[in-house]
Scaffold this active site. Structure first.
Site, PDB file in Angstrom:
ATOM      1  N   LEU A  64     -11.099  -2.716  -3.230  1.00 54.22           N
ATOM      2  CA  LEU A  64     -11.936  -1.591  -2.804  1.00 54.22           C
ATOM      3  C   LEU A  64     -13.111  -1.350  -3.752  1.00 54.22           C
ATOM      4  O   LEU A  64     -13.969  -0.505  -3.461  1.00 54.22           O
ATOM      5  CB  LEU A  64     -11.097  -0.308  -2.742  1.00 54.22           C
ATOM      6  N   THR A  83      -9.806  -7.423 -12.381  1.00 56.42           N
ATOM      7  CA  THR A  83      -8.468  -7.090 -11.923  1.00 56.42           C
ATOM      8  C   THR A  83      -7.556  -8.264 -12.252  1.00 56.42           C
ATOM      9  O   THR A  83      -7.957  -9.202 -12.952  1.00 56.42           O
ATOM     10  CB  THR A  83      -8.480  -6.729 -10.423  1.00 56.42           C
ATOM     11  N   LYS A  87      -7.307  -9.500 -16.847  1.00 54.65           N
ATOM     12  CA  LYS A  87      -7.504  -8.422 -17.820  1.00 54.65           C
ATOM     13  C   LYS A  87      -7.212  -8.857 -19.255  1.00 54.65           C
ATOM     14  O   LYS A  87      -7.748  -8.284 -20.189  1.00 54.65           O
ATOM     15  CB  LYS A  87      -6.645  -7.206 -17.440  1.00 54.65           C
ATOM     16  N   ASP A 113      -8.916   2.112 -17.048  1.00 52.61           N
ATOM     17  CA  ASP A 113      -7.676   2.498 -16.354  1.00 52.61           C
ATOM     18  C   ASP A 113      -6.986   3.656 -17.077  1.00 52.61           C
ATOM     19  O   ASP A 113      -6.451   4.570 -16.435  1.00 52.61           O
ATOM     20  CB  ASP A 113      -6.700   1.313 -16.286  1.00 52.61           C
TER      21      ASP A 113
END
Length: 278
Positions: A21, A67, A71, A108
């Site tokens: 997204l 993602t 990472k 995050d």
């Protein structure tokens, strides 16, 4: 911060990446901020392809979102890494500076804290974490900021338990390990963070207490999860994966573009519409 002068490209990298997204969220931010000459794309990149991709970027690039499974793979390719990203050995944001340096960060963790704060959770006396993957280590880092007491991690193997205990020691969190078979006990904690894959917590839906605390389920598709639906039915506050995705993306947009505040409401609406259309 990245300059908006001549640096207008950004993208998300990962594998698989088709359902990300991030392009929807970042493009919504660009539209709201009037950044008409900015673009944000997605690229299917695994660990083996990452170094070559990074080396091939020109000066038009302002930043990258990362993602799984990149990472940690990105770490040796960076010039510097923020303290918060170093604390969990995970980078989800790369900003390219005007002098060509690659700077890594992790949005995050502050994104989790912001998503919880939005639901009224500023502090908690204790917490439970379901799962022990990369997201669980970020959850521990967030809890190191807001949790005053112990965190119980419910895991499927001794190895995973040792990893979570190690992260706790590194982050200054009192982590206690429990077997996944006892996971229903986690639901009694004032804050429960579920970091498990889709379906993993479905068996716990009948164990939600009469007056639950707050549930933070990091999934956003499918949504709601069985556990989130059961939690909400009991009247418990629920923070979802889209909340996390939007809050961490807000921070990415601000870092990559040098503009802010990023439009949280517009980004969330775009994400909700994209999920509804699927």
């Amino acid at each position: 911060m990245a300059s908006t002068d001549g640096r207008h490209r950004a993208a998300v990298l990962g594998s698989p990446i088709a359902h990300s997204l991030s392009p929807v969220l970042h493009r919504a931010a660009y539209a709201a901020l009037g950044l008409d000459d900015w673009s944000y794309d997605r690229f299917e990149i695994d660990e083996a392809a990452l170094p070559g991709f990074i080396e091939g970027l020109d000066s038009s690039w302002a930043g990258l979102s990362l993602t799984m499974p990149l990472k940690r793979a990105i770490l040796p390719l960076l010039d510097s890494v923020s303290e918060i990203a170093s604390s969990v050995e995970a980078v989800n944001t790369v900003v390219f500076t005007e002098d060509g340096r690659r700077v890594g960060d992790n949005t995050d963790i502050p994104g989790m804290i912001a998503a919880l704060r939005e639901r009224g959770v500023e502090k908690t006396e204790s917490a439970a974490v379901l799962g022990a993957g990369a997201t669980a280590s970020s959850a521990l880092a967030a809890l190191s900021e807001i949790c005053a007491g112990p965190v119980t991690a419910y895991v499927r193997s001794r190895e995973r338990g040792d990893e979570m205990r190690g992260w706790g020691e590194r982050l200054g969190v009192d982590v206690r390990i429990a077997d996944w078979a006892e996971a229903e006990q986690a639901l009694r904690a004032p804050l429960v963070i579920a970091t498990t894959p889709a379906g993993a917590t479905d068996a716990l839906t009948d164990d939600v207490p009469e007056t639950p605390g707050t549930l933070f389920d990091v999934l956003y598709e499918p949504w709601p999860t069985g556990l989130a639906a059961a939690w909400a039915a009991r009247g418990g506050p629920v923070v979802g994966g889209l909340d996390l995705l939007v809050h961490q993306a807000v921070l990415q947009v601000e870092q990559m573009t040098g503009r802010g505040p990023a439009p949280l409401a517009a980004m969330r609406q775009a994400g909700e519409q994209a999920l509804a259309a699927r």
